[in-house]
Design an enzyme around this catalytic site. Sequence first.
Site, PDB file in Angstrom:
ATOM      1  N   GLY A 124      -6.265   3.052  -6.172  1.00  0.00           N
ATOM      2  CA  GLY A 124      -6.986   3.602  -4.834  1.00  0.00           C
ATOM      3  C   GLY A 124      -7.532   2.396  -4.056  1.00  0.00           C
ATOM      4  O   GLY A 124      -7.822   1.336  -4.713  1.00  0.00           O
ATOM      5  N   ASP A 176       1.685  -1.929  -4.844  1.00  0.00           N
ATOM      6  CA  ASP A 176       0.180  -1.096  -4.905  1.00  0.00           C
ATOM      7  C   ASP A 176      -0.207  -1.568  -6.157  1.00  0.00           C
ATOM      8  O   ASP A 176       0.487  -1.535  -7.123  1.00  0.00           O
ATOM      9  CB  ASP A 176       0.461   0.340  -4.781  1.00  0.00           C
ATOM     10  CG  ASP A 176      -0.841   1.106  -4.326  1.00  0.00           C
ATOM     11  OD1 ASP A 176      -1.719   0.913  -4.922  1.00  0.00           O
ATOM     12  OD2 ASP A 176      -0.718   1.608  -2.993  1.00  0.00           O
ATOM     13  N   GLY A 210       0.946  -1.214   0.013  1.00  0.00           N
ATOM     14  CA  GLY A 210      -0.077   0.159   0.033  1.00  0.00           C
ATOM     15  C   GLY A 210       0.710   1.102   0.012  1.00  0.00           C
ATOM     16  O   GLY A 210       0.970   1.943   1.048  1.00  0.00           O
ATOM     17  N   HIS A 242      -8.034  -1.473   3.373  1.00  0.00           N
ATOM     18  CA  HIS A 242      -8.519  -1.292   5.049  1.00  0.00           C
ATOM     19  C   HIS A 242      -9.685  -1.934   5.222  1.00  0.00           C
ATOM     20  O   HIS A 242     -10.408  -1.753   6.199  1.00  0.00           O
ATOM     21  CB  HIS A 242      -8.489   0.237   5.384  1.00  0.00           C
ATOM     22  CG  HIS A 242      -7.032   0.790   5.649  1.00  0.00           C
ATOM     23  ND1 HIS A 242      -6.152   0.357   4.925  1.00  0.00           N
ATOM     24  CD2 HIS A 242      -6.772   1.611   6.515  1.00  0.00           C
ATOM     25  CE1 HIS A 242      -5.072   1.124   5.311  1.00  0.00           C
ATOM     26  NE2 HIS A 242      -5.509   1.746   6.255  1.00  0.00           N
ATOM     27  N   SER A 267      -2.356  -7.093  -4.335  1.00  0.00           N
ATOM     28  CA  SER A 267      -1.751  -7.585  -3.243  1.00  0.00           C
ATOM     29  C   SER A 267      -1.551  -9.384  -2.893  1.00  0.00           C
ATOM     30  O   SER A 267      -0.568 -10.009  -2.900  1.00  0.00           O
ATOM     31  CB  SER A 267      -2.092  -7.125  -1.813  1.00  0.00           C
ATOM     32  OG  SER A 267      -1.149  -7.871  -0.660  1.00  0.00           O
ATOM     33  N   ASP A 300      -0.079  -1.247   4.902  1.00  0.00           N
ATOM     34  CA  ASP A 300      -0.791  -0.122   4.882  1.00  0.00           C
ATOM     35  C   ASP A 300      -1.891  -0.441   3.693  1.00  0.00           C
ATOM     36  O   ASP A 300      -1.816   0.623   2.935  1.00  0.00           O
ATOM     37  CB  ASP A 300      -0.064   1.031   5.101  1.00  0.00           C
ATOM     38  CG  ASP A 300      -0.881   2.304   5.142  1.00  0.00           C
ATOM     39  OD1 ASP A 300      -2.116   2.110   5.714  1.00  0.00           O
ATOM     40  OD2 ASP A 300      -0.379   3.498   4.990  1.00  0.00           O
ATOM     41  N   HIS A 346      -0.363  -0.303   9.874  1.00  0.00           N
ATOM     42  CA  HIS A 346      -0.790   1.230  10.027  1.00  0.00           C
ATOM     43  C   HIS A 346      -2.112   1.164  10.246  1.00  0.00           C
ATOM     44  O   HIS A 346      -2.972   0.234   9.838  1.00  0.00           O
ATOM     45  CB  HIS A 346      -0.244   2.009   8.827  1.00  0.00           C
ATOM     46  CG  HIS A 346      -0.392   3.504   9.092  1.00  0.00           C
ATOM     47  ND1 HIS A 346      -1.046   4.472   7.954  1.00  0.00           N
ATOM     48  CD2 HIS A 346      -0.218   4.189  10.126  1.00  0.00           C
ATOM     49  CE1 HIS A 346      -0.959   5.774   8.788  1.00  0.00           C
ATOM     50  NE2 HIS A 346      -0.612   5.873   9.566  1.00  0.00           N
ATOM     51  N   ASP A 347      -2.638   2.260  10.764  1.00  0.00           N
ATOM     52  CA  ASP A 347      -4.211   2.436  11.103  1.00  0.00           C
ATOM     53  C   ASP A 347      -4.792   1.697  12.007  1.00  0.00           C
ATOM     54  O   ASP A 347      -5.712   0.819  11.737  1.00  0.00           O
ATOM     55  CB  ASP A 347      -4.838   2.559   9.590  1.00  0.00           C
ATOM     56  CG  ASP A 347      -4.251   3.628   8.900  1.00  0.00           C
ATOM     57  OD1 ASP A 347      -4.359   4.824   9.329  1.00  0.00           O
ATOM     58  OD2 ASP A 347      -4.165   3.484   7.607  1.00  0.00           O
ATOM     59  N   SER A 354       4.999   7.296   2.749  1.00  0.00           N
ATOM     60  CA  SER A 354       5.763   6.389   3.661  1.00  0.00           C
ATOM     61  C   SER A 354       6.743   5.743   2.995  1.00  0.00           C
ATOM     62  O   SER A 354       7.875   5.380   3.712  1.00  0.00           O
ATOM     63  CB  SER A 354       4.672   5.192   4.265  1.00  0.00           C
ATOM     64  OG  SER A 354       4.015   4.540   3.241  1.00  0.00           O
TER      65      SER A 354
END
Length: 210
Positions: free
Chosen positions: A73, A69, A44, A142, A122, A139, A167-168, A50
């Site tokens: 989006g 990635d 991601g 989500h 991925s 990341d 992350h997150d 990052s």
Amino acid sequence: MTPERRDLALATKGFMPADEGDALRAAAIDAAGAVPEAPMLEVGSYCGRSTVWLGDAAEQTGRVLFALDHHRGSDENQAGWEYHDAEVVDTRIGKMDTLPFFRSSIHDAGLEDTVVALIGRSPVVASAWTTPLAFLFIDGGHGVEPARLDYEGWTPHIAVGGTLAIHDVFPHPDDGGRPPYEQIFLPALESGRFELISATGSLRILRRLS
Ligand code: MG
């Protein structure tokens, strides 16, 4: 990390606060010290924010950073949605395309000899991956299923002694979406294969034990 390169990271589109970027970079440098020779991988990359922090860590430690990635989006960041950025849409096809922004970031940061872009979904890339990783940063998508697939597809590739960064991660529902917490962070700890090393904002750093 030079101030110029850090400023470039901070000027890049994305959702990584400065303190988390600095913590991510420090964790990647530590991970390289624990696992000789193995590369790093980020799931991601979006526009490369990052990736600049991690690329700096990879360059400093003589590693390659794979930056994965599909550049279309995430499900939760599409045209018409609340957080959508119209600048990242390829108007010819009406879909997001963050790859040109990513390439500019890596070029301008001087990291083209260190960062290798992997462009694809991925789970597809994970299914063909065999190289042990010193450092994995998740990341990616989500949603429940993308997060679950990133956990299942990528965490087995972390070398023992290597690092998983997520992350997150929001333990409290009021703070943000649950899947990175419920589908990646908790399963990693509950597996007994990882221990928590540190937390900075929504970033969690875990070490692989076995
Ligand atoms: Mg994120």
